[in-house]
Design an enzyme around this catalytic site. Structure first.
Site, PDB file in Angstrom:
ATOM      1  N   LYS A  21      31.696  32.530  41.336  1.00  0.00           N
ATOM      2  CA  LYS A  21      31.238  33.659  40.530  1.00  0.00           C
ATOM      3  C   LYS A  21      29.737  33.886  40.648  1.00  0.00           C
ATOM      4  CE  LYS A  21      34.786  33.857  36.960  1.00  0.00           C
ATOM      5  NZ  LYS A  21      35.251  35.186  37.427  1.00  0.00           N
ATOM      6  N   ALA A  23      27.559  32.837  42.865  1.00  0.00           N
ATOM      7  CA  ALA A  23      27.122  33.200  44.212  1.00  0.00           C
ATOM      8  C   ALA A  23      27.525  34.634  44.548  1.00  0.00           C
ATOM      9  CB  ALA A  23      27.703  32.226  45.232  1.00  0.00           C
ATOM     10  N   ASN A  24      28.755  35.020  44.183  1.00  0.00           N
ATOM     11  CA  ASN A  24      29.184  36.400  44.429  1.00  0.00           C
ATOM     12  C   ASN A  24      28.282  37.392  43.699  1.00  0.00           C
ATOM     13  OD1 ASN A  24      31.366  35.502  45.940  1.00  0.00           O
ATOM     14  ND2 ASN A  24      32.827  35.704  44.270  1.00  0.00           N
ATOM     15  N   GLU A 127      31.116  29.188  34.470  1.00  0.00           N
ATOM     16  CA  GLU A 127      31.625  28.157  35.368  1.00  0.00           C
ATOM     17  C   GLU A 127      30.718  26.930  35.358  1.00  0.00           C
ATOM     18  OE1 GLU A 127      32.477  29.806  39.246  1.00  0.00           O
ATOM     19  OE2 GLU A 127      34.516  30.292  38.605  1.00  0.00           O
ATOM     20  N   ASN A 171      35.985  40.602  31.068  1.00  0.00           N
ATOM     21  CA  ASN A 171      37.077  41.513  31.370  1.00  0.00           C
ATOM     22  C   ASN A 171      37.966  41.607  30.127  1.00  0.00           C
ATOM     23  OD1 ASN A 171      38.970  39.354  31.397  1.00  0.00           O
ATOM     24  ND2 ASN A 171      38.829  39.114  33.618  1.00  0.00           N
ATOM     25  N   THR A 202      35.173  45.062  31.210  1.00  0.00           N
ATOM     26  CA  THR A 202      35.767  45.617  32.426  1.00  0.00           C
ATOM     27  C   THR A 202      37.283  45.665  32.244  1.00  0.00           C
ATOM     28  OG1 THR A 202      35.891  43.450  33.518  1.00  0.00           O
ATOM     29  CG2 THR A 202      33.876  44.729  33.844  1.00  0.00           C
ATOM     30  N   ARG A 206      40.965  50.853  35.465  1.00  0.00           N
ATOM     31  CA  ARG A 206      40.524  51.890  34.521  1.00  0.00           C
ATOM     32  C   ARG A 206      39.006  51.935  34.400  1.00  0.00           C
ATOM     33  NH1 ARG A 206      43.946  48.927  31.657  1.00  0.00           N
ATOM     34  NH2 ARG A 206      42.595  48.690  29.832  1.00  0.00           N
ATOM     35  N   ASP A 234      32.689  40.354  39.755  1.00  0.00           N
ATOM     36  CA  ASP A 234      31.393  39.800  40.171  1.00  0.00           C
ATOM     37  C   ASP A 234      30.502  40.898  40.763  1.00  0.00           C
ATOM     38  OD1 ASP A 234      32.304  37.289  39.429  1.00  0.00           O
ATOM     39  OD2 ASP A 234      32.996  36.792  41.448  1.00  0.00           O
ATOM     40  N   GLY A 269      38.478  39.409  50.699  1.00  0.00           N
ATOM     41  CA  GLY A 269      37.348  38.529  50.468  1.00  0.00           C
ATOM     42  C   GLY A 269      36.422  39.113  49.424  1.00  0.00           C
TER      43      GLY A 269
END
Length: 281
Positions: A21, A23-24, A127, A171, A202, A206, A234, A269
């Site tokens: 998470k 890093a993304n 995390e 979310n 999120t 939608r 992310d 990915g």
């Protein structure tokens, strides 16, 4: 289809991608033009070395990443169905060793990227341990930076963290887990009441729901051909942080971030299709 409890599903293909998470989100922010410093930890293994190099290729300052002997780098196994929906299981590894002391040491010894003409922003997720998240949030708040927290995986919110008034980005399932409220707008209101800050929930295809003291604003995403939703949240969080760091208004930043998240779902990915700021505009 995705497997149910105790079920084995045969078929599909295997591929390996960089993720995590934090890093993304860092990659998403960097591709949106932000100067990004990453603080975290990896194991002294092949996966950790590759993860650091991949972040470096996206122009991210990796000097705040600790390499921990005797720990594996965090790994996630992700199953994606033909609709692009996913299931994720995480082996935390070195992520579980990210402490408040490690964060304090990292920010004391390295120059953390500023937000250019804006206030800058701090973005964290769950995390890692609460004391690590709180240490980073305190550092950011003391320097007038925006504080954003993606409360994922969902767990009870630390009282020291909520006292720092972070903008929460759950979310809809995480918002429900944190409040017991199924309606995402109402869950957002309840969370905003705890932090005294805006909340953005999120809601998948939608889009998002922006909750502020002024009211609730739904933002719908553009239509795209969805291939893989892994990392879409992310991409939204990273793009939002990048926009806010440069001084954008919350609703404007959220609209940009929704477009970035939508584009990120158009390839397999988590990072493959994360867009640049020019692609989103």
């Amino acid at each position: 289809m995705l497997p149910a409890r105790g079920e084995t599903v045969v078929g599909g293909s295997f591929s390996q991608h960089h993720g995590g998470k934090g890093a993304n989100q860092a990659v998403a922010a960097a591709r949106m033009g932000a100067a990004v410093t990453f603080v975290g930890a990896v194991g002294n293994d092949m996966y950790g070395r590759e993860a650091i190099e991949e972040l470096r290729r996206d122009g991210i300052d990796v000097t705040g990443i600790s390499i921990l002997s005797g720990e594996s780098t965090g790994i996630a196994l992700i199953v994606v169905d033909h609709h692009g929906q996913n299931q994720i299981a995480v082996a935390s590894g070195a992520n579980a060793r990210v402490t408040g002391d490690l964060v304090n040491s990292a920010v004391a010894n390295h120059v953390v990227a500023a937000g250019g003409s804006g206030p800058g922003a701090y973005l964290a997720n769950l995390e890692v341990r609460d004391d690590a998240v709180v240490a980073g949030a305190r550092y950011a708040r003391d320097r007038g930076m925006m504080v954003l927290v993606n409360p994922a995986p969902a767990r009870a919110l630390n009282s020291e963290l909520t006292a720092l008034s972070p903008i929460l980005i759950p979310n809809e399932l995480e918002a429900e887990a944190l409040t017991g409220e199924h309606d995402p707008a109402m869950a957002g209101r309840l969370l905003s009441g705890r932090t005294g800050a805006p909340v953005i929930v999120t809601v998948g295809a939608r889009g998002v729901i922006v909750v502020t003291r002024e009211g609730v604003v739904p933002i719908s995403p553009p239509y795209v051909e969805v291939v893989d939703t892994t990392g879409a949240g992310d991409a939204f969080a990273g793009a939002l942080a990048a926009e806010l760091a440069c001084g954008a208004e919350l609703e404007v930043a959220a609209r940009v971030a929704v477009r970035a998240a939508s584009l990120s779902t158009t390839a397999r990915g988590a990072r493959t299709a994360m867009p640049t700021r020019a692609a989103v505009a």
